[in-house]
Design a protein around this motif. Structure first.
Motif, short mmCIF file in Angstrom:
data_model
loop_
_atom_site.label_atom_id
_atom_site.label_comp_id
_atom_site.label_asym_id
_atom_site.label_seq_id
_atom_site.Cartn_x
_atom_site.Cartn_y
_atom_site.Cartn_z
N LYS A 193 21.14 43.40 32.24
CA LYS A 193 20.45 43.07 33.51
C LYS A 193 21.11 42.23 34.59
O LYS A 193 20.88 42.66 35.80
N LEU A 194 22.11 41.53 34.19
CA LEU A 194 22.82 40.85 35.13
C LEU A 194 23.77 41.70 35.79
O LEU A 194 23.70 41.55 37.02
N LEU A 195 24.36 42.69 35.36
CA LEU A 195 25.35 43.56 35.96
C LEU A 195 24.55 44.36 36.84
O LEU A 195 24.76 44.73 37.84
N SER A 196 23.37 44.75 36.27
CA SER A 196 22.49 45.75 37.37
C SER A 196 21.84 45.04 38.46
O SER A 196 21.93 45.67 39.60
N LYS A 197 21.62 43.65 38.31
CA LYS A 197 21.38 42.84 39.47
C LYS A 197 22.36 42.72 40.39
O LYS A 197 22.30 42.92 41.63
N ASN A 198 23.58 42.61 39.88
CA ASN A 198 24.76 42.06 40.44
C ASN A 198 25.17 43.45 41.52
O ASN A 198 25.79 43.32 42.56
N LEU A 199 24.99 44.59 40.88
CA LEU A 199 25.38 45.91 41.37
C LEU A 199 24.62 46.08 42.59
O LEU A 199 24.80 46.56 43.61
N GLU A 200 23.27 46.01 42.13
CA GLU A 200 22.21 46.10 43.21
C GLU A 200 22.33 45.44 44.50
O GLU A 200 22.47 45.78 45.64
N PHE A 201 22.80 44.07 44.14
CA PHE A 201 23.00 43.00 45.24
C PHE A 201 24.38 43.47 46.18
O PHE A 201 24.16 43.46 47.35
N ALA A 202 25.32 43.68 45.49
CA ALA A 202 26.61 44.15 46.19
C ALA A 202 26.29 45.44 47.05
O ALA A 202 26.69 45.52 48.14
N ARG A 203 25.70 46.37 46.61
CA ARG A 203 25.19 47.53 47.15
C ARG A 203 24.40 47.17 48.54
O ARG A 203 24.61 47.53 49.50
N ASP A 204 23.30 46.49 48.49
CA ASP A 204 22.45 45.92 49.69
C ASP A 204 23.12 45.13 50.50
O ASP A 204 23.01 45.08 51.68
N THR A 205 24.34 44.38 49.93
CA THR A 205 25.06 43.56 51.02
C THR A 205 26.06 44.37 51.80
O THR A 205 26.25 44.24 52.69
N LEU A 206 26.58 45.54 51.12
CA LEU A 206 27.45 46.39 51.78
C LEU A 206 26.48 47.18 52.92
O LEU A 206 27.00 47.45 53.84
N GLN A 207 25.27 47.40 52.52
CA GLN A 207 24.39 48.21 53.54
C GLN A 207 24.37 47.18 54.54
O GLN A 207 24.18 47.54 55.96
N GLY A 208 23.95 45.95 54.48
CA GLY A 208 23.57 45.01 55.55
C GLY A 208 24.97 44.81 56.18
O GLY A 208 24.88 44.71 57.65
N VAL A 209 26.20 44.79 55.66
CA VAL A 209 27.54 44.82 56.40
C VAL A 209 27.76 45.90 57.32
O VAL A 209 28.21 45.59 58.56
#
Length: 190
Positions: free
Chosen positions: A137-153
């Motif tokens: 769950k933690l890794l899934s959440k972190n991976l999704e957050f990193a992808r969303d952050t990359l899209q925001g950047v």
């Protein structure tokens, strides 16, 4: 990187961009310069150049953040996949055979018995033990957050590109206005 049209479309749709100030296009340079009173074209161009430099600095920082995220996402993804493999081996009550990287091109063979726990590096030389479900769950959440952050950047970079192009155009328009004004003054004095 996204195309120019995608950048413009994203900039129109999304107005908030990490505190990046929006550059205003100078429709009527003559009216704008009249509002500046005694401030000359050189002073206005200098201020626009400072704004342009700030945009370039922001771009450098965003590109560094993008590179960092792009290198982090594959690591998160492979760790997430490995946790899923460990979870599957636990369900099948099967020992997992693998190789561990010890140093550059030096591997060790290992057998991993079925387990309920996994240890994850969190950074800054910190490792914590998690239940496999919790780690997944933690890794899934972190991976999704990193992808969303990359899209925001990426969105911020598109918006920023539009802002510094607008600033460059404004600088050119003020410069051309000043050249035209000087030519008119020279012609009237002759």
């Amino acid at each position: 990187m996204a195309s120019d049209k995608e950048c413009v479309d994203k900039a129109i749709i999304e107005k908030k961009h990490s505190g990046i100030p929006e550059a205003t296009f100078l429709e009527d340079v003559d009216a704008f310069m009249k509002t500046k009173g005694n401030e000359g074209a050189e002073s206005v161009i200098r201020r626009l150049d400072e704004q342009h430099q700030k945009y370039k600095f922001m771009e450098m920082n965003l590109l560094a953040k993008k590179r960092k995220l792009q290198s982090k996402i594959p690591d998160l993804k492979s760790t997430y996949e490995m946790v899923k493999v460990l979870k599957d081996s636990k369900k099948q009550d099967k020992t997992l055979s693998t190789q561990f990287l010890l140093s550059d091109q030096v591997y060790a063979n290992a057998s991993i018995p079925p387990t309920d726990k996994v240890c994850l590096w969190l950074g800054a030389n910190v490792m914590l033990e998690y239940d496999i479900e919790e780690a997944e769950k933690l890794l899934s959440k972190n991976l999704e957050f990193a992808r969303d952050t990359l899209q925001g950047v990426d969105d911020d970079l598109c918006f920023l590109k539009d802002q510094y192009v607008t600033t460059e155009v404004n600088m050119a328009r003020v410069y051309n206005w000043d050249v035209t004004r000087r030519q008119i003054l020279k012609a009237s004095n002759s």
